[in-house]
Design an enzyme around this catalytic site. Structure first.
Site, PDB file in Angstrom:
ATOM      1  N   CYS A 121       0.867  -1.167   0.000  1.00 10.94           N
ATOM      2  CA  CYS A 121       0.000   0.000   0.000  1.00 10.94           C
ATOM      3  C   CYS A 121       0.908   1.223   0.000  1.00 10.94           C
ATOM      4  O   CYS A 121       2.110   1.102  -0.251  1.00 10.94           O
ATOM      5  CB  CYS A 121      -0.992  -0.012   1.163  1.00 10.94           C
ATOM      6  SG  CYS A 121      -0.270   0.043   2.802  1.00 10.94           S
ATOM      7  N   CYS A 195      -4.068  -0.684  -2.092  1.00 13.46           N
ATOM      8  CA  CYS A 195      -4.220   0.758  -2.236  1.00 13.46           C
ATOM      9  C   CYS A 195      -4.198   1.095  -3.721  1.00 13.46           C
ATOM     10  O   CYS A 195      -3.308   0.632  -4.446  1.00 13.46           O
ATOM     11  CB  CYS A 195      -3.082   1.452  -1.489  1.00 13.46           C
ATOM     12  SG  CYS A 195      -2.840   3.185  -1.890  1.00 13.46           S
ATOM     13  N   CYS A 202       3.342   0.346  -8.359  1.00 12.14           N
ATOM     14  CA  CYS A 202       4.049  -0.860  -7.908  1.00 12.14           C
ATOM     15  C   CYS A 202       5.041  -1.348  -8.970  1.00 12.14           C
ATOM     16  O   CYS A 202       4.677  -1.513 -10.135  1.00 12.14           O
ATOM     17  CB  CYS A 202       3.046  -1.970  -7.587  1.00 12.14           C
ATOM     18  SG  CYS A 202       3.789  -3.404  -6.772  1.00 12.14           S
TER      19      CYS A 202
END
Length: 256
Positions: A121, A195, A202
């Site tokens: 997250c 998230c 990412c």
């Protein structure tokens, strides 16, 4: 001949496109345009069938924290389990089955490959540490689990520590937020974002791990004080717990 109508779940799930949408959402939360790509159908048609699934209570939506004009669709697997149980009963009383919470046995874990799971997250101070602690707890350490963030906070949110203790009797006071760059080169089988912002940022990890997204709003953003935001942390922890429990059978059935 009986004139009784088929149960609502059968009517919803029997349509080929709706079944395809359900199977895609069983693995991850998605936006409409992503589902359009996955199923290869026009957006207006996909949106129409998603609306029917929402009206039937099988699918819910959350507004994206990355782009407030967009929404993520989520499959309510607990609701599906109850609907399937009701469907069996409608066919014949002997087929009545009470839904049970997903769980795995130590033997299941020993037979499965030793997997690595990373939860991410933004701050790595609430959602992902809770998910990490719950998966480690449910698997008795048989899964290599970690969590990290794109912009880690200095420490865990006090409500994350409190809710883990109050709701699950877990002590996460020793966990510390960390940046996902500290895990560069480490191999994971699953990378799960909790998230919307972290999902977009990412990085890639070695060996192309399976990716999944759980669109869960930041409970710390719901109020100005820790006391006022604690109910949101309780709801968030319950949501994460449900999702982690549904992940368990997937992990034990994985063969990589």
């Amino acid at each position: 001949m009986s004139s009784q109508a088929a149960p609502a779940f059968v009517r919803l799930a029997a349509h080929p496109l709706r079944w395809r949408l359900l199977t895609e959402l069983a693995g991850s939360d998605y936006r409409v345009r992503e589902l359009v790509t996955l199923v290869g159908e026009p957006q207006n048609l996909v949106s129409y069938h998603l609306r029917l699934l929402r009206d039937g209570g099988l699918v819910t939506t959350t507004r994206s924290s990355f782009d407030g004009r967009d929404s993520y669709y989520h499959l309510d697997l607990d609701r599906c389990a109850h609907a399937l149980a009701d469907t069996g009963t409608a066919l014949h009383p002997a087929l009545r089955r009470e839904p049970v919470a997903p769980r795995v046995s130590p033997a299941d874990l020993r037979r499965a490959p030793r997997l690595g799971v990373l939860f991410v997250c933004t701050g790595n101070s609430a959602r992902s540490p809770i998910a990490e602690a719950l998966l480690r707890h449910y698997t008795n350490g048989q899964v290599k689990v970690a969590s990290a963030g794109s912009r880690p906070k200095p420490e865990l949110h006090p409500n994350a520590v409190r809710v883990a203790h109050d709701e699950f009797s877990l002590d996460i006071t020793d966990q510390r937020p960390r940046h996902w760059d500290t895990l560069t080169g480490r191999r994971f089988d699953y990378v799960i974002s909790l998230c919307d912002k972290a999902r977009e940022a990412c990085p890639d990890f070695p060996d192309h791990p399976r990716r999944a997204h759980w669109s869960i709003p930041d409970p710390a953003a719901t109020a100005d004080t820790d006391q006022a935001s604690y109910p949101a942390f309780q709801r968030t922890a319950a949501d994460i717990d449900t999702r982690v429990r549904h992940l368990l059978p997937v992990l034990t059935s994985t063969r990589l």
